[in-house]
Write an enzyme that holds these catalytic residues in place. Structure first.
Site, PDB file in Angstrom:
ATOM      1  N   ASP A  39       0.886  -1.315  -0.085  1.00 53.65           N
ATOM      2  CA  ASP A  39       0.035   0.035   0.017  1.00 53.65           C
ATOM      3  C   ASP A  39       0.829   1.221  -0.003  1.00 53.65           C
ATOM      4  OD1 ASP A  39      -2.292  -1.717   0.215  1.00 53.65           O
ATOM      5  OD2 ASP A  39      -2.055  -1.672   2.193  1.00 53.65           O
ATOM      6  N   LYS A  62       1.764   1.832  -4.843  1.00 50.26           N
ATOM      7  CA  LYS A  62       2.333   1.306  -6.252  1.00 50.26           C
ATOM      8  C   LYS A  62       1.448   1.506  -7.624  1.00 50.26           C
ATOM      9  CE  LYS A  62       2.586  -2.589  -4.295  1.00 50.26           C
ATOM     10  NZ  LYS A  62       2.011  -2.330  -2.688  1.00 50.26           N
ATOM     11  N   GLY A  63       0.085   1.413  -7.334  1.00 53.70           N
ATOM     12  CA  GLY A  63      -0.838   1.557  -8.322  1.00 53.70           C
ATOM     13  C   GLY A  63      -0.634   2.703  -9.135  1.00 53.70           C
ATOM     14  N   GLY A 121      -4.522  -4.419  -3.616  1.00 50.49           N
ATOM     15  CA  GLY A 121      -5.434  -3.502  -3.855  1.00 50.49           C
ATOM     16  C   GLY A 121      -4.569  -2.216  -4.423  1.00 50.49           C
ATOM     17  N   HIS A 122      -4.695  -1.977  -5.747  1.00 50.70           N
ATOM     18  CA  HIS A 122      -4.084  -0.868  -6.319  1.00 50.70           C
ATOM     19  C   HIS A 122      -4.726   0.298  -6.635  1.00 50.70           C
ATOM     20  CE1 HIS A 122      -0.245  -3.808  -7.182  1.00 50.70           C
ATOM     21  NE2 HIS A 122      -0.666  -3.724  -5.949  1.00 50.70           N
ATOM     22  N   ARG A 175       3.303 -29.443  -5.746  1.00 45.34           N
ATOM     23  CA  ARG A 175       3.016 -29.934  -7.086  1.00 45.34           C
ATOM     24  C   ARG A 175       1.566 -30.623  -7.371  1.00 45.34           C
ATOM     25  NH1 ARG A 175       8.593 -32.869  -6.563  1.00 45.34           N
ATOM     26  NH2 ARG A 175       7.700 -33.258  -4.319  1.00 45.34           N
ATOM     27  N   GLN A 202       2.172  -5.848  -2.905  1.00 52.35           N
ATOM     28  CA  GLN A 202       2.755  -6.318  -1.455  1.00 52.35           C
ATOM     29  C   GLN A 202       4.004  -5.511  -1.413  1.00 52.35           C
ATOM     30  OE1 GLN A 202       1.735  -9.746  -3.113  1.00 52.35           O
ATOM     31  NE2 GLN A 202      -0.182  -8.669  -2.569  1.00 52.35           N
ATOM     32  N   VAL A 220      -8.393  -3.786   0.075  1.00 55.55           N
ATOM     33  CA  VAL A 220      -9.056  -5.035  -0.291  1.00 55.55           C
ATOM     34  C   VAL A 220     -10.300  -5.205   0.748  1.00 55.55           C
ATOM     35  CG1 VAL A 220      -8.595  -7.568  -0.361  1.00 55.55           C
ATOM     36  CG2 VAL A 220      -7.292  -5.811  -1.730  1.00 55.55           C
ATOM     37  N   GLY A 238     -10.740  -3.382   3.622  1.00 45.22           N
ATOM     38  CA  GLY A 238     -11.389  -2.242   4.395  1.00 45.22           C
ATOM     39  C   GLY A 238     -10.949  -1.997   5.651  1.00 45.22           C
ATOM     40  N   ARG A 239      -9.885  -2.847   6.172  1.00 43.81           N
ATOM     41  CA  ARG A 239      -9.485  -2.824   7.379  1.00 43.81           C
ATOM     42  C   ARG A 239      -8.583  -1.503   7.674  1.00 43.81           C
ATOM     43  NH1 ARG A 239      -6.086  -8.403   8.039  1.00 43.81           N
ATOM     44  NH2 ARG A 239      -5.809  -7.966   5.875  1.00 43.81           N
ATOM     45  N   LYS A 240      -8.579  -1.031   8.816  1.00 47.11           N
ATOM     46  CA  LYS A 240      -7.977   0.063   9.320  1.00 47.11           C
ATOM     47  C   LYS A 240      -6.563  -0.384   9.057  1.00 47.11           C
ATOM     48  CE  LYS A 240      -8.623   3.603  12.529  1.00 47.11           C
ATOM     49  NZ  LYS A 240      -9.450   4.231  13.861  1.00 47.11           N
TER      50      LYS A 240
HETATM   51  P1  GDP Z   1      -0.744   0.212  -3.409  1.00 50.88           P
HETATM   52  O1  GDP Z   1      -1.051  -1.112  -2.852  1.00 50.88           O
HETATM   53  O2  GDP Z   1       0.953   0.081  -3.399  1.00 50.88           O
HETATM   54  O3  GDP Z   1      -0.884   0.264  -5.084  1.00 50.88           O
HETATM   55  O4  GDP Z   1      -1.238   1.619  -2.655  1.00 50.88           O
HETATM   56  P2  GDP Z   1      -2.876   1.536  -2.367  1.00 50.88           P
HETATM   57  O5  GDP Z   1      -3.552   1.938  -3.513  1.00 50.88           O
HETATM   58  O6  GDP Z   1      -3.599   0.406  -1.682  1.00 50.88           O
HETATM   59  O7  GDP Z   1      -2.890   2.610  -1.226  1.00 50.88           O
HETATM   60  C1  GDP Z   1      -2.255   3.731  -1.497  1.00 50.88           C
HETATM   61  C2  GDP Z   1      -3.276   4.875  -1.236  1.00 50.88           C
HETATM   62  O8  GDP Z   1      -2.707   6.166  -1.127  1.00 50.88           O
HETATM   63  C3  GDP Z   1      -4.478   5.127  -2.230  1.00 50.88           C
HETATM   64  O9  GDP Z   1      -5.615   5.638  -1.754  1.00 50.88           O
HETATM   65  C4  GDP Z   1      -4.041   6.009  -3.121  1.00 50.88           C
HETATM   66  O10 GDP Z   1      -4.965   6.774  -3.849  1.00 50.88           O
HETATM   67  C5  GDP Z   1      -3.193   6.932  -2.250  1.00 50.88           C
HETATM   68  N1  GDP Z   1      -2.016   7.742  -2.635  1.00 50.88           N
HETATM   69  C6  GDP Z   1      -1.219   7.393  -3.396  1.00 50.88           C
HETATM   70  N2  GDP Z   1      -0.131   8.415  -3.685  1.00 50.88           N
HETATM   71  C7  GDP Z   1      -0.651   9.288  -2.758  1.00 50.88           C
HETATM   72  C8  GDP Z   1       0.039  10.729  -2.518  1.00 50.88           C
HETATM   73  O11 GDP Z   1       1.248  10.961  -2.901  1.00 50.88           O
HETATM   74  N3  GDP Z   1      -0.642  11.606  -1.392  1.00 50.88           N
HETATM   75  C9  GDP Z   1      -2.017  10.773  -1.059  1.00 50.88           C
HETATM   76  N4  GDP Z   1      -2.507  11.850  -0.235  1.00 50.88           N
HETATM   77  N5  GDP Z   1      -2.421   9.980  -1.347  1.00 50.88           N
HETATM   78  C10 GDP Z   1      -1.741   8.891  -2.198  1.00 50.88           C
HETATM   79  P1  IMO Z   2      -0.973  -4.446  -2.143  1.00 54.16           P
HETATM   80  O1  IMO Z   2      -0.280  -5.012  -3.468  1.00 54.16           O
HETATM   81  C1  IMO Z   2      -0.968  -4.624   2.158  1.00 54.16           C
HETATM   82  C2  IMO Z   2      -0.915  -8.634   3.919  1.00 54.16           C
HETATM   83  C3  IMO Z   2      -2.272  -9.059   4.571  1.00 54.16           C
HETATM   84  C4  IMO Z   2      -1.439 -10.008   5.737  1.00 54.16           C
HETATM   85  C5  IMO Z   2      -0.442 -10.699   5.091  1.00 54.16           C
HETATM   86  C6  IMO Z   2      -0.795 -11.980   4.349  1.00 54.16           C
HETATM   87  O2  IMO Z   2      -1.923  -3.547  -2.189  1.00 54.16           O
HETATM   88  O3  IMO Z   2       0.227  -3.535  -1.617  1.00 54.16           O
HETATM   89  P2  IMO Z   2      -2.223 -12.744   2.167  1.00 54.16           P
HETATM   90  O4  IMO Z   2      -3.738 -12.643   1.997  1.00 54.16           O
HETATM   91  O5  IMO Z   2      -1.400 -12.261   1.376  1.00 54.16           O
HETATM   92  O6  IMO Z   2      -1.810 -14.326   2.692  1.00 54.16           O
HETATM   93  O7  IMO Z   2      -1.911 -11.873   3.837  1.00 54.16           O
HETATM   94  O8  IMO Z   2      -0.169  -9.801   3.906  1.00 54.16           O
HETATM   95  N1  IMO Z   2      -1.067  -7.986   2.398  1.00 54.16           N
HETATM   96  C7  IMO Z   2      -1.004  -6.900   1.928  1.00 54.16           C
HETATM   97  N2  IMO Z   2      -0.923  -5.611   2.934  1.00 54.16           N
HETATM   98  N3  IMO Z   2      -1.039  -4.421   0.872  1.00 54.16           N
HETATM   99  C8  IMO Z   2      -1.186  -5.735   0.157  1.00 54.16           C
HETATM  100  O9  IMO Z   2      -1.023  -5.498  -1.345  1.00 54.16           O
HETATM  101  C9  IMO Z   2      -1.130  -6.854   0.712  1.00 54.16           C
HETATM  102  N4  IMO Z   2      -1.433  -8.015   0.196  1.00 54.16           N
HETATM  103  C10 IMO Z   2      -1.434  -8.758   1.266  1.00 54.16           C
HETATM  104  O10 IMO Z   2      -2.917  -7.976   5.043  1.00 54.16           O
HETATM  105  O11 IMO Z   2      -0.994  -9.257   6.760  1.00 54.16           O
HETATM  106 MG    MG Z   3      -2.858  -1.591  -1.754  1.00 51.85          MG
END
Ligand code: GDP
Ligand code: IMO
Ligand code: MG
Length: 430
Positions: A13, A16-17, A40-41, A144, A224, A300, A302-304
């Site tokens: 998180d 990356k997206g 979740g990107h 396998r 991840q 993905v 919705g957890r804090k």
């Molecule tokens: P990913 O899993 O690495 O693709 O990241 P996520 O999309 O799960 O979480 C990143 C969150 O931060 C998303 O809600 C993005 O829209 C947001 N985000 C990305 N870059 C920035 C930034 O520079 N500033 C702020 N405020 N939010 C950002």
């Molecule tokens: P993106 O690509 C943040 C975390 C889960 C858990 C651990 C194992 O959006 O950055 P799993 O379901 O993979 O066996 O869970 O990994 N986890 C992530 N945390 N961003 C992710 O993906 C994650 N994918 C898995 O919360 O702690």
């Molecule tokens: Mg994510």
């Protein structure tokens, strides 16, 4: 011609997206190479938000090829659901622009069920997985007995493989006092969905290598992050795949030489969703402020997300084990208005000062962060599109982090919006 791998350097998180989306303007092919719909990107384009779990971020742009490589685990039902959701939003997603590798393993309903059963059984010592069957699907791959995308084309073989797979799963399910899974039901479900999946299935490695020969640009989209990597992360509180840039080659079927540049995505502070060690976690007002300003809720589940200070030790380790060429620093704007900022520069473990995170779970749990603090900035960096728009204290923070990580910060992100991005050095041009 440079090809770029984008990977997370913390606990996922990192943004990356957003960065993949920005870079994909100049890429021809975007490739997922590990993980599955645990990712979740988020992409924000002109106020429109797209949340992608399994599909490569290329799908939002016209004329790009998307690949789900052999290293990805695919829940075919979730795949079709995401495809149809995105199609309903007007995106073109079809076998002419999206390919599933023949060798990609399938996540089956028994995997997601086992994932959730195990987590429930672990109680307080749970991992906090996404419950989507990622771990159990990778277990079957390595053991396998997994079912691969290409198997959907041969019903006889598929039936035999399901028999083998359920022999194992039903033994486990009996032990867990769970109803056994029916082989005929699973076969029926897979054969029913096969005609919708098979048109997407092909030799993705060939497509990639041919694209490379034609001088096309490849962009590898990691899921991840390094601290969730099954080898180098905070084991066992990790995901079940390798999330470092080296996996981009193995998980898609190109040689190491095809990855010219590894770009590590790094959040300006730290977050983690799920359980496990998090030395710089702030379970206090600071953590709450970061969470609120950063809108830190899992894409993905919705957890804090748990929030804390930037951990430079961990990111430096990610840069070394993962071989990062540059860093894209995201969410700098979330730190706007914080009076003081702390950065973790070392750990204290059992009375010793360490400049790395040791592998032993007990040491990781015991690691106490050693902080340096610096002054924050009161003006806004949100939406800044040039380096000269940043307050001096923000520039200082970025430079300090860069020095500690040991890799150059080549991009900065200042809001979720695609274009609110500052590029110091374009990884594709490097
Ligand atoms: P990913 O899993 O690495 O693709 O990241 P996520 O999309 O799960 O979480 C990143 C969150 O931060 C998303 O809600 C993005 O829209 C947001 N985000 C990305 N870059 C920035 C930034 O520079 N500033 C702020 N405020 N939010 C950002
Ligand atoms: P993106 O690509 C943040 C975390 C889960 C858990 C651990 C194992 O959006 O950055 P799993 O379901 O993979 O066996 O869970 O990994 N986890 C992530 N945390 N961003 C992710 O993906 C994650 N994918 C898995 O919360 O702690
Ligand atoms: Mg994510």
């Amino acid at each position: 011609m440079a090809n770029v791998a984008v990977v997370g350097t913390q606990w996922g998180d990192e943004g990356k997206g957003k960065v993949v989306d920005w870079l994909s303007a100049r890429a021809d092919v975007v490739v997922r190479f590990q993980g599955g719909h645990n990712a979740g990107h988020t992409l924000v384009i002109g106020g429109e938000t797209y949340k992608l779990s399994l599909l490569p971020s290329s799908v939002v742009r016209r004329g790009k090829i998307g690949i789900l490589g052999n290293g990805v685990v695919i829940d075919v039902w979730a795949f079709l659901q995401e495809v149809s959701e995105m199609q309903a939003r007007g995106l073109h997603i079809a076998p002419d622009n999206l390919c599933i590798a023949e060798g990609a393993h399938l996540i089956l309903p028994v995997h997601a069920e086992l994932d959730r059963l195990r987590e429930a059984m672990r109680g307080a010592s749970k991992i906090g997985t996404t419950g989507r069957g990622i771990g159990p699907a990778y277990e079957d791959k390595v053991a396998r007995r997994g079912i691969r995308a290409a198997d959907l084309a041969t019903p006889d073989l598929l039936a035999r493989k399901i028999g083998d797979l359920l022999l194992h799963h039903n033994a486990l399910r009996r032990g867990l006092e769970e109803k056994e899974a029916s082989a005929s039901d699973l076969l029926e479900r897979l054969l029913k969905i096969a005609p919708e999946i098979l048109p997407f299935v092909g030799p993705a490695w060939r497509t990639l290598n041919a694209a490379r020969r034609e001088g096309k640009r490849l962009l590898f989209e990691g899921a991840q992050g390094a601290a969730l990597d099954v080898d180098h992360g905070t084991y066992p509180f990790v995901t079940s795949s390798n999330a470092l840039a080296a996996q981009a080659a193995l998980g898609s079927g190109v040689g190491l030489g095809a990855i010219d540049y590894a770009l590590g995505i790094t959040k300006s502070y730290a977050t983690r969703v799920g359980e496990g060690p998090f030395p710089t976690e702030q379970r206090n007002a600071t953590g709450r402020t970061l969470g609120e300003r950063g809108d830190e809720f899992g894409t993905v589940t919705g957890r804090k997300r748990r929030c804390g200070w930037f951990d430079a030790v961990m990111v430096r380790q990610a840069a070394e084990v993962g071989g990062l060429d540059g860093i894209a620093l995201t969410k700098l704007d979330v730190l706007d208005g914080m009076e003081r900022l702390s950065v973790c520069v070392g750990y204290e473990v059992g009375g010793r000062r360490l400049d790395y995170l040791p592998a032993a779970a007990a040491d990781q749990q015991a690691a106490r962060p050693i902080y340096e603090t610096m002054e924050g900035w009161s003006s806004s960096t949100r939406g800044a599109r040039s380096w000269s728009d940043l307050p001096a204290a923000a520039v200082k923070y970025v430079r300090y982090i860069e020095e500690l990580i040991g890799a150059p910060v080549v991009m900065l992100s200042t809001s979720p919006e695609r274009d609110d991005t500052i590029v110091m050095r374009d990884p594709f041009q490097d």
